[in-house]
Design a protein around this motif. Sequence first.
Motif, PDB file in Angstrom:
ATOM      1  N   ASP A   1      -5.160  -9.059   4.348  1.00 27.40           N
ATOM      2  CA  ASP A   1      -5.120  -9.476   2.942  1.00 27.40           C
ATOM      3  C   ASP A   1      -6.506  -9.420   2.317  1.00 27.40           C
ATOM      4  OD1 ASP A   1      -2.399  -9.886   3.166  1.00 27.40           O
ATOM      5  OD2 ASP A   1      -2.539 -12.075   3.251  1.00 27.40           O
TER       6      ASP A   1
ATOM      7  N   ALA B   1      -7.359  -5.823   1.607  1.00 26.84           N
ATOM      8  CA  ALA B   1      -6.642  -5.333   0.420  1.00 26.84           C
ATOM      9  C   ALA B   1      -7.275  -5.863  -0.858  1.00 26.84           C
ATOM     10  CB  ALA B   1      -5.166  -5.725   0.495  1.00 26.84           C
TER      11      ALA B   1
ATOM     12  N   GLU C   1     -10.551  -4.108  -1.549  1.00 36.61           N
ATOM     13  CA  GLU C   1     -10.324  -2.778  -2.114  1.00 36.61           C
ATOM     14  C   GLU C   1     -10.043  -2.860  -3.620  1.00 36.61           C
ATOM     15  OE1 GLU C   1      -7.244   0.965  -1.657  1.00 36.61           O
ATOM     16  OE2 GLU C   1      -7.541  -0.364   0.061  1.00 36.61           O
TER      17      GLU C   1
END
Length: 134
Positions: A67, A70, A73
């Motif tokens: 998580d 992500a 990113e």
Amino acid sequence: MTTTLQYTNITVDDVDESLPFYRDALGLEVKNDVSSGGFRWVTLGTDAQPGLGIVLSMPHAGRSQGDGDALQELLTKGVLPMLVFSTDDLDATFESVRASGAEVLQEPMDQPWGPRDCAFRDPSGNTIRISAAS
């Protein structure tokens, strides 16, 4: 029944690097500073909204590796949701934030949908809009 927003979170690359933007340029006060497990959560606020805290933390703080990766990113791409602040003096706030070295995205202008506002990127690339209080 009354429901109010108590906290909102802003994901940043580096809490120490982001603090001057939110504390000094925007004029928010540090209300709480908590470290745990190698991460840090700093809550800022203003006496104008005493029940609302803005929490700065890094992508992996309190999250699984996947998580956090992500979220990192999305932060890197600059696509996390923006925050919109309001101020009683847009021009002075704009000059204060600009003087901090923040990236200016838009100088103060009247928007076709109503408010007069401006926009910046915080040190992590988050979009921050500031509108004139109505």
